[in-house]
Design a protein around this motif. Structure first.
Motif, PDB file in Angstrom:
ATOM      1  N   LYS A 269      39.494  -5.821  -8.318  1.00  0.00           N
ATOM      2  CA  LYS A 269      40.836  -5.016  -8.518  1.00  0.00           C
ATOM      3  C   LYS A 269      39.914  -3.044  -8.251  1.00  0.00           C
ATOM      4  N   LEU A 270      39.024  -2.732  -8.407  1.00  0.00           N
ATOM      5  CA  LEU A 270      38.054  -2.394  -7.265  1.00  0.00           C
ATOM      6  C   LEU A 270      37.794  -1.444  -5.858  1.00  0.00           C
ATOM      7  N   GLU A 271      38.075  -3.166  -5.509  1.00  0.00           N
ATOM      8  CA  GLU A 271      38.239  -2.730  -3.620  1.00  0.00           C
ATOM      9  C   GLU A 271      39.331  -2.741  -3.701  1.00  0.00           C
ATOM     10  N   ASN A 272      40.683  -3.420  -4.311  1.00  0.00           N
ATOM     11  CA  ASN A 272      42.065  -3.521  -4.210  1.00  0.00           C
ATOM     12  C   ASN A 272      42.555  -1.984  -4.102  1.00  0.00           C
ATOM     13  N   PHE A 273      41.514  -0.894  -5.387  1.00  0.00           N
ATOM     14  CA  PHE A 273      42.103   0.389  -5.740  1.00  0.00           C
ATOM     15  C   PHE A 273      41.921   0.825  -4.133  1.00  0.00           C
ATOM     16  N   ILE A 274      40.745   1.092  -3.576  1.00  0.00           N
ATOM     17  CA  ILE A 274      39.960   1.386  -2.527  1.00  0.00           C
ATOM     18  C   ILE A 274      40.389   0.946  -1.134  1.00  0.00           C
ATOM     19  N   LEU A 275      40.705   0.123  -1.160  1.00  0.00           N
ATOM     20  CA  LEU A 275      41.557  -0.211   0.404  1.00  0.00           C
ATOM     21  C   LEU A 275      42.997   0.174   0.068  1.00  0.00           C
ATOM     22  N   ASP A 276      43.940   0.723  -0.987  1.00  0.00           N
ATOM     23  CA  ASP A 276      45.286   0.678  -1.300  1.00  0.00           C
ATOM     24  C   ASP A 276      45.504   2.103  -1.164  1.00  0.00           C
ATOM     25  N   ASN A 277      44.279   2.984  -2.124  1.00  0.00           N
ATOM     26  CA  ASN A 277      44.841   4.207  -2.116  1.00  0.00           C
ATOM     27  C   ASN A 277      43.626   5.330  -1.271  1.00  0.00           C
ATOM     28  N   ILE A 278      42.349   4.562  -0.903  1.00  0.00           N
ATOM     29  CA  ILE A 278      41.747   5.798  -0.629  1.00  0.00           C
ATOM     30  C   ILE A 278      42.468   5.606   1.587  1.00  0.00           C
ATOM     31  N   ARG A 350      28.346  -1.005  -1.062  1.00  0.00           N
ATOM     32  CA  ARG A 350      28.551  -1.706  -1.267  1.00  0.00           C
ATOM     33  C   ARG A 350      28.155  -2.030  -2.804  1.00  0.00           C
ATOM     34  N   PHE A 351      28.755  -2.192  -3.496  1.00  0.00           N
ATOM     35  CA  PHE A 351      29.414  -2.477  -4.658  1.00  0.00           C
ATOM     36  C   PHE A 351      29.264  -3.789  -5.245  1.00  0.00           C
ATOM     37  N   SER A 352      28.162  -4.797  -5.786  1.00  0.00           N
ATOM     38  CA  SER A 352      28.090  -5.892  -5.924  1.00  0.00           C
ATOM     39  C   SER A 352      28.016  -5.269  -7.901  1.00  0.00           C
ATOM     40  N   LEU A 353      28.437  -6.570  -8.799  1.00  0.00           N
ATOM     41  CA  LEU A 353      28.728  -6.484  -9.874  1.00  0.00           C
ATOM     42  C   LEU A 353      27.565  -7.384 -10.077  1.00  0.00           C
ATOM     43  N   SER A 354      27.914  -7.486 -11.479  1.00  0.00           N
ATOM     44  CA  SER A 354      27.026  -8.952 -11.729  1.00  0.00           C
ATOM     45  C   SER A 354      28.131  -9.286 -13.804  1.00  0.00           C
ATOM     46  N   ARG A 355      27.412  -9.495 -14.361  1.00  0.00           N
ATOM     47  CA  ARG A 355      28.108 -10.040 -15.628  1.00  0.00           C
ATOM     48  C   ARG A 355      27.903  -9.404 -16.675  1.00  0.00           C
ATOM     49  N   TYR A 356      27.320  -8.265 -16.844  1.00  0.00           N
ATOM     50  CA  TYR A 356      27.433  -7.599 -17.466  1.00  0.00           C
ATOM     51  C   TYR A 356      28.657  -5.945 -17.472  1.00  0.00           C
ATOM     52  N   ASN A 357      28.707  -5.900 -16.007  1.00  0.00           N
ATOM     53  CA  ASN A 357      29.961  -4.443 -15.546  1.00  0.00           C
ATOM     54  C   ASN A 357      30.953  -5.188 -16.793  1.00  0.00           C
ATOM     55  N   THR A 358      31.616  -4.123 -17.409  1.00  0.00           N
ATOM     56  CA  THR A 358      33.065  -4.260 -17.986  1.00  0.00           C
ATOM     57  C   THR A 358      34.281  -3.437 -17.071  1.00  0.00           C
ATOM     58  N   GLU A 359      35.596  -3.697 -17.322  1.00  0.00           N
ATOM     59  CA  GLU A 359      37.070  -3.184 -17.163  1.00  0.00           C
ATOM     60  C   GLU A 359      36.484  -1.728 -16.967  1.00  0.00           C
ATOM     61  N   ASP A 360      36.099  -1.113 -18.078  1.00  0.00           N
ATOM     62  CA  ASP A 360      35.761   0.551 -18.503  1.00  0.00           C
ATOM     63  C   ASP A 360      35.430   1.088 -17.054  1.00  0.00           C
ATOM     64  N   GLU A 361      34.289   0.288 -16.816  1.00  0.00           N
ATOM     65  CA  GLU A 361      33.947   0.763 -15.973  1.00  0.00           C
ATOM     66  C   GLU A 361      34.521   1.316 -14.995  1.00  0.00           C
ATOM     67  N   ILE A 362      34.644  -0.461 -14.401  1.00  0.00           N
ATOM     68  CA  ILE A 362      35.980  -0.049 -12.841  1.00  0.00           C
ATOM     69  C   ILE A 362      36.394   0.976 -12.932  1.00  0.00           C
ATOM     70  N   ASN A 363      37.161   0.818 -14.176  1.00  0.00           N
ATOM     71  CA  ASN A 363      38.203   2.696 -14.506  1.00  0.00           C
ATOM     72  C   ASN A 363      37.741   3.841 -14.094  1.00  0.00           C
ATOM     73  N   TYR A 364      36.122   3.637 -14.814  1.00  0.00           N
ATOM     74  CA  TYR A 364      35.654   4.806 -14.453  1.00  0.00           C
ATOM     75  C   TYR A 364      35.625   5.000 -13.391  1.00  0.00           C
ATOM     76  N   ILE A 365      35.186   4.425 -12.746  1.00  0.00           N
ATOM     77  CA  ILE A 365      35.249   3.946 -10.693  1.00  0.00           C
ATOM     78  C   ILE A 365      36.797   4.808  -9.970  1.00  0.00           C
ATOM     79  N   ILE A 366      37.065   3.833 -10.440  1.00  0.00           N
ATOM     80  CA  ILE A 366      38.629   4.863  -9.640  1.00  0.00           C
ATOM     81  C   ILE A 366      39.419   5.714 -10.491  1.00  0.00           C
ATOM     82  N   GLU A 367      38.859   6.489 -10.944  1.00  0.00           N
ATOM     83  CA  GLU A 367      39.502   7.397 -11.364  1.00  0.00           C
ATOM     84  C   GLU A 367      38.834   9.276 -10.926  1.00  0.00           C
TER      85      GLU A 367
END
Ligand code: PLP
Length: 394
Positions: A269-278, A350-367
């Motif tokens: 979700k994060l990567e596609n947003f970056i590649l499609d929108n920036i 480099r963004f490297s995620l773990s099991r502790y990351n959440t969708e809200d965090e991705i939305n915050y970065i996208i914003e």
């Protein structure tokens, strides 16, 4: 302040269950497992049980596990231990994109009488298996190739490579520091002879690692002293950390499939947003042959460090290249080996995620991220839309 942590290939948070499991081993179960009394015996049993859990993560036998202090020690033990046990063989095969724990060691050894072949990678970070096959010599002592790259997440076909290496009877070492806990590993069916893992990349604390050594592989100890680790790594056992690594391996074994799927969705979700929108962005590394948690993207015409700093003000922690090299501001040797153009390397994050990351965090970065990039591009000599007289990497 937010702490959105997306630098898990540098290190991970110790899981709360891991910390809890370790606690009694500082002040309650503190005996030295090598002592003769009942108290030592109790601690020894707990260490054995942790070793079983560690072995279970890779489907190995507990006696094939050597506990070390970190991934770097595991890599050094594997390579130097095999070389010392095979003094007539003077050739090492590795790749140009290894972690410094392997690459710098091999370059050090190349100044001390060893011939080293560093295999190249293509623009997607993949190896040419034929180049590997052709590199093997009668005096090749060891082949050391990473499972997954720490900077791009690109996965090498280690089983295919292993078969070729085994046909020539050469010991095969795999640095699985980034793969462990993210890719199922089964030493019973594998062609791998030696495998390195580091605790702090899979939610155990820093200061603990392990090296798997297949039965029958000749290995001289790297740290010489007492009889610990079946005589293969001396030093009183780091009991609380071994217990922690055992728990971390157990948790990783249990949740791997489900967590991988969830983390991959967030990453995409994060990567596609970056590649499609920036504008003027690209992915570094193969789109599919990749760890599910890692995204390496370039924001061309801006310095990666400026992006990192701006994100850091917003409470977002990521990385440019590997943590070891980013301190020196040298361009990433991995992206360089892939032939990534200069300005693209310098704008890589480099963004490297773990099991502790959440969708809200991705939305915050996208914003927040588009405004960060726009502002930096306005400040850059290349202008807001990234246009310049400089050649573009498309
Ligand atoms: N190998 C790889 C692929 C790594 O990513 C790292 C650490 O980043 C290491 C080895 C070294 O591990 P440690 O930090 O436990 O020494």
């Amino acid at each position: 302040m937010n702490n959105i942590y997306m630098d898990n290939n540098a290190t991970t948070m110790a899981a709360p269950e891991v910390v809890q499991e370790m606690m009694p081993f500082f002040a309650d179960y503190y005996a030295n497992p090598s002592s003769m009394h009942f108290f030592a015996g109790e601690v020894g049993k707990k260490v054995d049980s942790a070793r079983q859990k560690i072995a279970a993560l890779i489907n190995a036998d507990p006696v094939e596990i050597i506990i070390t202090s970190c991934g770097t020690e595991s890599d050094n033990t594997a390579i130097r231990g095999v070389l010392e046990a095979n003094p007539d063989k003077k050739h090492i095969v590795t790749t140009r994109v290894e972690h410094p724990a392997v690459l710098n060691l091999c370059r050090y050894l190349s100044k001390r009488g060893y011939a080293v072949t560093e295999l190249s990678v293509n623009h997607e970070g993949l190896l040419d298996v034929n180049e590997l096959r052709n590199s093997l010599r009668d005096d090749t002592a060891i082949v050391s190739i990473m499972y997954a790259n720490n900077e791009t997440g690109v996965i090498f076909p280690v089983e295919e490579i292993g078969k070729i290496v085994k046909e020539r009877g050469i010991p095969f070492h795999v640095d699985a520091v980034q793969a462990a806990g993210k890719i199922p590993l089964n030493m019973k069916t594998s062609a791998i002879d030696l495998l390195s893992i580091s605790g702090h990349k899979l939610h155990a604390p820093k200061g603990i690692g392990m090296l798997y050594v297949r039965r029958g592989i000749k290995l001289r100890p790297f740290i010489i002293g007492g009889h610990q680790e079946f005589g293969r790594r001396a030093g009183t056992e780091n009991v609380p950390y071994i217990i922690g690594l055992g728990k971390a391996c157990e948790l990783a074994s249990q949740g791997m499939k489900e967590e991988n799927g969830r983390v991959r969705k967030l990453r995409d979700k994060l990567e596609n947003f970056i590649l499609d929108n920036i504008k003027h962005t690209n992915r570094n590394g193969h789109p599919v042959m990749r760890l599910p948690n890692t995204s390496n993207v370039s924001f061309r015409h801006i310095e990666g460090e400026a992006i990192l700093l701006s994100m850091s003000y917003l409470g977002i922690s990521a990385s440019s290249g590997s943590a070891c090299t980013s301190g020196s501001l040298l361009p990433s040797h991995v992206l360089h080996a892939m032939g990534v153009p200069f300005d693209t390397v310098h704008g890589s994050i480099r963004f490297s995620l773990s099991r502790y990351n959440t969708e809200d965090e991705i939305n915050y970065i996208i914003e927040k991220l588009p405004a960060v990039i726009n502002r930096l591009r306005e400040l850059s000599p290349f202008g807001k839309d990234g246009r310049s007289s400089a050649p573009s990497a498309s």
